[in-house]
Design a protein around this motif. Structure first.
Motif, PDB file in Angstrom:
ATOM      1  N   ASP A  44      -4.312   1.254 -16.371  1.00  0.00           N
ATOM      2  CA  ASP A  44      -4.939   0.643 -17.546  1.00  0.00           C
ATOM      3  C   ASP A  44      -3.995   0.777 -18.751  1.00  0.00           C
ATOM      4  N   PHE A  45      -3.417  -0.328 -19.178  1.00  0.00           N
ATOM      5  CA  PHE A  45      -2.478  -0.310 -20.307  1.00  0.00           C
ATOM      6  C   PHE A  45      -3.140  -0.731 -21.621  1.00  0.00           C
ATOM      7  N   SER A  46      -4.466  -0.796 -21.606  1.00  0.00           N
ATOM      8  CA  SER A  46      -5.159  -1.289 -22.801  1.00  0.00           C
ATOM      9  C   SER A  46      -4.981  -0.358 -24.002  1.00  0.00           C
ATOM     10  N   ARG A  47      -4.747   0.942 -23.745  1.00  0.00           N
ATOM     11  CA  ARG A  47      -4.590   1.872 -24.882  1.00  0.00           C
ATOM     12  C   ARG A  47      -3.333   1.539 -25.689  1.00  0.00           C
ATOM     13  N   TYR A  48      -2.283   1.108 -25.013  1.00  0.00           N
ATOM     14  CA  TYR A  48      -1.066   0.727 -25.732  1.00  0.00           C
ATOM     15  C   TYR A  48      -1.325  -0.495 -26.603  1.00  0.00           C
ATOM     16  N   ALA A  49      -2.125  -1.433 -26.070  1.00  0.00           N
ATOM     17  CA  ALA A  49      -2.472  -2.606 -26.876  1.00  0.00           C
ATOM     18  C   ALA A  49      -3.303  -2.200 -28.087  1.00  0.00           C
ATOM     19  N   ARG A  50      -4.210  -1.229 -27.918  1.00  0.00           N
ATOM     20  CA  ARG A  50      -5.046  -0.757 -29.039  1.00  0.00           C
ATOM     21  C   ARG A  50      -4.188  -0.121 -30.129  1.00  0.00           C
ATOM     22  N   PHE A  52      -1.363  -0.976 -31.160  1.00  0.00           N
ATOM     23  CA  PHE A  52      -0.631  -1.961 -31.959  1.00  0.00           C
ATOM     24  C   PHE A  52      -1.581  -2.960 -32.616  1.00  0.00           C
ATOM     25  N   SER A  53      -2.851  -2.581 -32.683  1.00  0.00           N
ATOM     26  CA  SER A  53      -3.837  -3.411 -33.362  1.00  0.00           C
ATOM     27  C   SER A  53      -3.832  -3.113 -34.863  1.00  0.00           C
ATOM     28  N   SER A  58      -9.157   0.696 -37.130  1.00  0.00           N
ATOM     29  CA  SER A  58      -8.805   0.873 -35.719  1.00  0.00           C
ATOM     30  C   SER A  58      -7.808   2.016 -35.547  1.00  0.00           C
ATOM     31  N   GLY A  60      -5.107   1.734 -33.908  1.00  0.00           N
ATOM     32  CA  GLY A  60      -3.776   1.162 -34.069  1.00  0.00           C
ATOM     33  C   GLY A  60      -3.292   1.201 -35.502  1.00  0.00           C
TER      34      GLY A  60
END
Length: 271
Positions: A44-50, A52-53, A58, A60
């Motif tokens: 699950d790579f969603s944390r990296y996307a979060r 950079f939000s 947020s 990020g």
């Protein structure tokens, strides 16, 4: 035996980093399952996307603000420490009678931060510099400058005085000797001083925790602590932040490693 020692060293260094990466791509169930699931079923790579939000409130936004503050504080403090420490170290190296002054500065460097925290807090409060990156840059310079001066002095001690005397006979000024003769030969010490000063400033936590209160000045060590302070801690998110926070000093260390090798090679030829 040597190979076993090398393998043990590599594993002891890389294993925590590898586990940090695995945690950052594991979902919450994988991290709490007993027995522990070492390899995530679905990465699950969603944390990296979060991270950079830029959405208001947020994780990020907090991470990127802390990353910006860390870069500004660490780079500024390192540059100032080098700009002041290099001429000071040269003076101490070429005029040994001034060494007691350097020893006195080093003694103050040994003082625990807790002894200075309240007086500095009062000064910064009076000047309106609390929760401001400027106060952190000032404090970090006081930490880095004795360290940089001592390290650079050791580097300048290894530079033959004869080549400086030859340049002086040819008409070079003291600044020209330092800029074009001494510093290139001592490039290895300069690179090492810059790297260690940057790492010290990047990892500093105590002053940053007490002198900052929001995203305007918080640095990465404080931001990471904030991520762990909530009621429901997301260990995967903290792991992702830790990995991303480690990347800038690792990349800088990689490039400075090349300059260190170049400086050592140049020094051996000119010596």
């Amino acid at each position: 035996m040597i190979y076993v020692a090398v393998a043990a060293f590599v594993v002891s260094v890389l294993a925590p980093v590898a586990w940090l990466f695995i945690m950052s791509i594991s979902n919450a169930n994988d991290l709490t399952t007993i027995p522990l699931r070492w390899i995530p079923a679905e990465p699950d790579f969603s944390r990296y996307a979060r991270l950079f939000s830029l959405e208001e409130g947020s994780a990020g936004l907090a991470f990127l603000s802390a990353l910006r503050n860390s870069i500004v504080v660490a780079v500024s403090a390192t540059v100032i420490a080098l700009a002041a420490g290099i001429p000071a170290a040269y003076s101490f190296s070429r005029f040994p009678g001034r060494m007691p002054l350097l020893y006195a500065v080093i003694v103050t460097y040994m003082m625990p931060p807790v002894a200075l925290i309240l007086p500095l807090y009062k000064v910064f409060s009076t000047l309106g510099l609390l929760n401001n990156v400027t106060s952190l840059i000032i404090v970090y310079c006081t930490i880095l400058l004795p360290f940089v001066t001592w390290l650079m002095k050791s580097g300048f001690d290894g530079v033959p005085v004869e080549i400086e005397q030859a340049a002086s006979i040819d008409g070079a000024s003291l600044f020209q000797i330092l800029r074009y003769i001494t510093l290139p030969v001592a490039a290895a010490s300069t690179g090492a001083a810059a790297l260690f000063a940057l790492l010290l400033a990047w990892d500093e936590f105590f002053y940053a925790l007490l002198y900052t209160s929001d995203t305007r000045a918080k640095t990465l060590p404080v931001a990471i602590a904030d991520f762990a302070a909530g009621r429901a801690t997301d260990y995967g998110l903290i792991s992702a932040v830790g990995l991303l926070a480690a990347l800038p000093p690792v990349l800088i260390g990689f490039f400075l490693q090349k300059s260190l090798l170049s400086g050592l090679s140049a020094g051996s030829v000119k010596g």
